[in-house]
Motif scaffolding. Structure first.
Motif, PDB file in Angstrom:
ATOM      1  N   PRO A 245      -0.956  -7.707  -0.984  1.00  0.00           N
ATOM      2  CA  PRO A 245      -1.371  -6.790   0.083  1.00  0.00           C
ATOM      3  C   PRO A 245      -0.876  -5.379  -0.227  1.00  0.00           C
ATOM      4  O   PRO A 245       0.074  -5.201  -1.013  1.00  0.00           O
ATOM      5  N   ALA A 246      -1.475  -4.396   0.401  1.00  0.00           N
ATOM      6  CA  ALA A 246      -1.148  -3.000   0.098  1.00  0.00           C
ATOM      7  C   ALA A 246       0.328  -2.695   0.275  1.00  0.00           C
ATOM      8  O   ALA A 246       0.940  -2.001  -0.551  1.00  0.00           O
ATOM      9  N   TYR A 247       0.938  -3.208   1.342  1.00  0.00           N
ATOM     10  CA  TYR A 247       2.327  -2.858   1.602  1.00  0.00           C
ATOM     11  C   TYR A 247       3.270  -3.469   0.570  1.00  0.00           C
ATOM     12  O   TYR A 247       4.350  -2.915   0.281  1.00  0.00           O
ATOM     13  N   LEU A 248       2.896  -4.588  -0.036  1.00  0.00           N
ATOM     14  CA  LEU A 248       3.725  -5.176  -1.086  1.00  0.00           C
ATOM     15  C   LEU A 248       3.566  -4.434  -2.408  1.00  0.00           C
ATOM     16  O   LEU A 248       4.455  -4.465  -3.262  1.00  0.00           O
ATOM     17  N   ARG A 249       2.458  -3.736  -2.582  1.00  0.00           N
ATOM     18  CA  ARG A 249       2.276  -2.935  -3.789  1.00  0.00           C
ATOM     19  C   ARG A 249       3.277  -1.781  -3.822  1.00  0.00           C
ATOM     20  O   ARG A 249       3.761  -1.401  -4.885  1.00  0.00           O
ATOM     21  N   ASP A 250       3.594  -1.234  -2.655  1.00  0.00           N
ATOM     22  CA  ASP A 250       4.629  -0.199  -2.587  1.00  0.00           C
ATOM     23  C   ASP A 250       5.976  -0.769  -2.993  1.00  0.00           C
ATOM     24  O   ASP A 250       6.773  -0.093  -3.664  1.00  0.00           O
ATOM     25  N   ASN A 251       6.276  -2.007  -2.597  1.00  0.00           N
ATOM     26  CA  ASN A 251       7.523  -2.660  -3.007  1.00  0.00           C
ATOM     27  C   ASN A 251       7.569  -2.822  -4.514  1.00  0.00           C
ATOM     28  O   ASN A 251       8.618  -2.651  -5.151  1.00  0.00           O
ATOM     29  N   LEU A 252       6.446  -3.176  -5.121  1.00  0.00           N
ATOM     30  CA  LEU A 252       6.371  -3.341  -6.570  1.00  0.00           C
ATOM     31  C   LEU A 252       6.649  -2.014  -7.276  1.00  0.00           C
ATOM     32  O   LEU A 252       7.382  -1.968  -8.280  1.00  0.00           O
TER      33      LEU A 252
END
Length: 393
Positions: A245-252
């Motif tokens: 999901p988009a918000y987990l891409r920021d975590n990555l």
């Protein structure tokens, strides 16, 4: 000591710890953990610690980073909380959750470090944090997630190599304050000598971080400025492969920027799948997420788009559940309230009042219907109750 205790020895003591210690910050004393650490730190050898603070995304960012460090050839621990089903989930070591024997050994080591009075006084989280220090002594790196705070968190007593800051938003107001400024300041005062800020939903966080970093003489970095175009493209491909999901891409992105600052070359393929419970599809028609605040609800609403779901829900009483439900309202076909075993659970009549005020239909959760799409959301306790009731995971 009872005959049963003598027969079973240390294992019983460890089992008693798991059974008897509360699962929340039960006894607030801001000096208790620092006092305990002063008592034992000369006996502990700590690896390099990467400390994570923020409101959302600490667990996933930490697991991305830990998996990449492991792939690069380092011995790595990842300390996260809370757990869903088993205590072992909190202490990950070199690719898997620590086993019972390893945890029993860490427990016994901490009991050997502390006098009886200090050991008994520590909260569940504080004692577990010292277990992490014991378990991870031989590691090269430890990725250590703060609990709900920053400056006064049990994890803040350790010397840090690097601090990562995930998105900061309103949450845990009873402990951290009622404004973004107060919450951000409390979390950011835990910063070490080098700090990487992840993308923030509130501009105030950047200003507060700059001010505190200047006071501390810390180096403040922005994750979006640390990666070159090739790295960003490789991470985008990895995110697509993992269906993040988009918000987990920021975590990555934040985890990858940490690798850059640590000077550890990384392959985008080395970042593992996110922790379980982060918008995990556990059945064709069931999504499960352990998020439990407004920021998480808004992120999931963006991910769902126009999709309608049956929301399996409950909440802790200290959460802003009315705002959480409002954030998901356009996606909710109906809410099905699930019972959770927690003293912190909101009163059912309070949840019903919020649902009626928002004109959201509701019922009690009794099971999953094949023709409906479900979102299980509200806390780790909601995830635990759902898994135990349905057997899905």
């Amino acid at each position: 000591m009872s005959p049963r205790s003598r027969a079973r020895g240390p294992l019983l003591k460890y089992a008693e710890f798991l059974d008897a210690k509360p699962l929340y910050y039960d006894k607030i004393d801001l000096e208790r953990m620092p006092r305990a650490w002063e008592q034992v730190k000369s006996r502990v050898t700590l690896p390099k610690i990467i400390h994570l603070v923020g409101t959302n995304g600490k667990g996933t960012t930490g697991r991305f980073l830990a998996s990449a460090l492991l792939h690069a050839g380092y011995s790595v621990g990842h300390y996260t909380s809370p757990h869903i089903l088993r205590f072992n989930e909190r202490l990950w070591l070199n690719g898997s959750d620590a086993d019972d024997a390893q945890l029993q050994g860490a427990f016994e080591k901490v009991m050997g470090w502390l006098d009886a009075e200090t050991a008994e006084a520590l909260s569940y989280f504080e004692f577990t944090t010292l277990m992490a220090a014991a378990l991870y002594e031989s590691c090269d790196y430890v990725v250590m997630e703060a609990g709900l705070g920053g400056e006064f968190d049990a994890t803040a007593v350790f010397e840090k190599t690097l601090t990562l800051v995930t998105p900061i938003d309103i949450d845990h107001q009873a402990f951290l304050g009622d404004t973004i400024e107060a919450i951000a300041a409390t979390k950011l005062r835990a910063m070490g000598p080098t700090v990487i800020l992840g993308l923030q939903p509130h501009e105030e966080v950047y200003a507060i971080a700059s001010e505190i970093a200047a006071e501390r003489g810390a180096t403040l970095l922005r994750c979006e400025r640390l990666l070159d175009e090739d790295a960003i493209m490789a991470l985008q491909k990895r995110a697509e492969a993992l269906a993040l999901p988009a918000y987990l891409r920021d975590n990555l992105t934040l985890a990858a920027s940490a690798m850059q600052v640590l000077g550890v070359p990384f392959d985008a393929e080395s970042f593992s799948a996110p922790l379980f419970g982060r918008l995990s599809r556990i059945a064709p028609n069931v999504l499960l997420d352990v998020g439990h605040n407004v920021l998480a609800a808004r992120a999931i609403a963006r991910e769902l788009g126009a999709q309608k779901v049956v929301l399996v829900y409950n909440s802790y009483g200290d959460k802003d559940y009315a705002s959480i439900l409002a954030a998901l309202r356009e996606n909710i076909e109906r809410v099905e309230l699930i019972e959770v075993q927690s003293e912190r659970a909101a009163a059912r009549e309070a949840l019903v009042g919020a649902l009626e005020a928002l004109q959201i239909p509701y019922a009690s959760f009794e099971g999953v219907q094949a023709q409906k799409m479900y979102l299980v959301f509200g806390s780790f306790s909601v995830a635990e109750a759902f898994i135990k009731m349905t057997g899905l995971k």
